[in-house]
Design a protein around this motif. Structure first.
Motif, PDB file in Angstrom:
ATOM      1  N   UNK A  88       0.792  -1.231   0.000  1.00  0.00           N
ATOM      2  CA  UNK A  88       0.000   0.000   0.000  1.00  0.00           C
ATOM      3  C   UNK A  88       0.823   1.279   0.000  1.00  0.00           C
ATOM      4  N   UNK A  89       1.963   1.290   0.697  1.00  0.00           N
ATOM      5  CA  UNK A  89       2.783   2.502   0.747  1.00  0.00           C
ATOM      6  C   UNK A  89       3.371   2.792  -0.636  1.00  0.00           C
ATOM      7  N   UNK A  91       2.178   1.752  -3.529  1.00  0.00           N
ATOM      8  CA  UNK A  91       1.074   2.100  -4.425  1.00  0.00           C
ATOM      9  C   UNK A  91       0.680   3.560  -4.240  1.00  0.00           C
ATOM     10  N   UNK A  92       0.632   4.020  -2.993  1.00  0.00           N
ATOM     11  CA  UNK A  92       0.286   5.407  -2.711  1.00  0.00           C
ATOM     12  C   UNK A  92       1.357   6.361  -3.247  1.00  0.00           C
ATOM     13  N   UNK A  93       2.628   5.990  -3.093  1.00  0.00           N
ATOM     14  CA  UNK A  93       3.724   6.798  -3.639  1.00  0.00           C
ATOM     15  C   UNK A  93       3.611   6.897  -5.159  1.00  0.00           C
ATOM     16  N   UNK A  94       3.297   5.777  -5.802  1.00  0.00           N
ATOM     17  CA  UNK A  94       3.178   5.745  -7.257  1.00  0.00           C
ATOM     18  C   UNK A  94       2.038   6.649  -7.730  1.00  0.00           C
ATOM     19  N   UNK A  95       0.919   6.603  -7.042  1.00  0.00           N
ATOM     20  CA  UNK A  95      -0.231   7.433  -7.416  1.00  0.00           C
ATOM     21  C   UNK A  95       0.110   8.910  -7.278  1.00  0.00           C
ATOM     22  N   UNK A  96       0.755   9.270  -6.183  1.00  0.00           N
ATOM     23  CA  UNK A  96       1.140  10.673  -5.985  1.00  0.00           C
ATOM     24  C   UNK A  96       2.116  11.123  -7.065  1.00  0.00           C
ATOM     25  N   UNK A  97       3.018  10.262  -7.433  1.00  0.00           N
ATOM     26  CA  UNK A  97       3.991  10.602  -8.471  1.00  0.00           C
ATOM     27  C   UNK A  97       3.304  10.790  -9.824  1.00  0.00           C
ATOM     28  N   UNK A 147      -2.251   3.077   7.300  1.00  0.00           N
ATOM     29  CA  UNK A 147      -2.549   4.468   6.960  1.00  0.00           C
ATOM     30  C   UNK A 147      -2.612   4.631   5.444  1.00  0.00           C
ATOM     31  N   UNK A 148      -1.677   4.002   4.716  1.00  0.00           N
ATOM     32  CA  UNK A 148      -1.688   4.061   3.255  1.00  0.00           C
ATOM     33  C   UNK A 148      -2.941   3.385   2.700  1.00  0.00           C
ATOM     34  N   UNK A 149      -3.338   2.269   3.289  1.00  0.00           N
ATOM     35  CA  UNK A 149      -4.559   1.570   2.861  1.00  0.00           C
ATOM     36  C   UNK A 149      -5.778   2.450   3.090  1.00  0.00           C
TER      37      UNK A 149
END
Length: 160
Positions: A88-89, A91-97, A147-149
């Motif tokens: 999840x962390x 994946x969240x980094x990838x989405x923000x990027x 938190x990322x989830x």
């Protein structure tokens, strides 16, 4: 300086030479005889692997996959690929990027309990919105993942 391109074909690579030279001598020292397969029980392959050379500039794909067409969709953000199997962390980094947002900011909000039974909770800020899970975790890594989830669920990218 010019670089000359050498055109290789499948026939060129598969028309390999027989074993010879120092390699043959070393194999014979170890008990190998010509015509035998390698290995302790002599059940290995006798023929070398055949090479299939890719000569076009197309990408790699399965022959069983056909062209897929998706209906046009109004895009406000780049399409997010399948997130299953990703941490999840990350994946969240990838989405923000991909959306050109600032990286997610994880903040520790709970660190309590005796040393042998600690509880941790993080909240994460994504694009000026805070997301926080509802339960605490036994270690920091899991708390950050939760938190990322929660953020991914809050953005509607994974089911809640």
């Amino acid at each position: 300086m010019r670089i000359q391109h050498c055109l290789l074909s499948t026939e060129t690579l598969n028309a390999g030479q027989q074993v010879g030279g120092i390699g043959k001598c070393l194999l014979q020292k170890m008990g190998w005889k010509e015509g035998e397969s390698l290995g302790k029980t002599n059940v290995g392959m006798l023929e070398p692997l055949r090479v299939n050379v890719k000569t076009d500039r197309k990408g790699l794909s399965s022959m069983m996959e056909g062209p897929t067409s998706t209906p046009p969709v109004a895009k406000t953000h780049p399409v997010v690929r399948d997130l299953s199997g990703k941490h999840p962390v990350s994946a969240l980094m990838e989405i923000c990027s991909k959306r050109r947002w600032k990286p997610p900011d994880f903040v520790l909000v709970l660190n309590s309990g005796p040393d042998h039974s600690r509880s941790f909770m993080f909240k994460v800020r994504v694009n000026d919105t805070f997301y926080q899970p509802s339960v605490a975790s036994m270690n920091k890594k899991l708390a950050k993942s939760q938190a990322a989830t929660a953020a991914l669920q809050g953005m509607g990218l994974i089911p809640g």
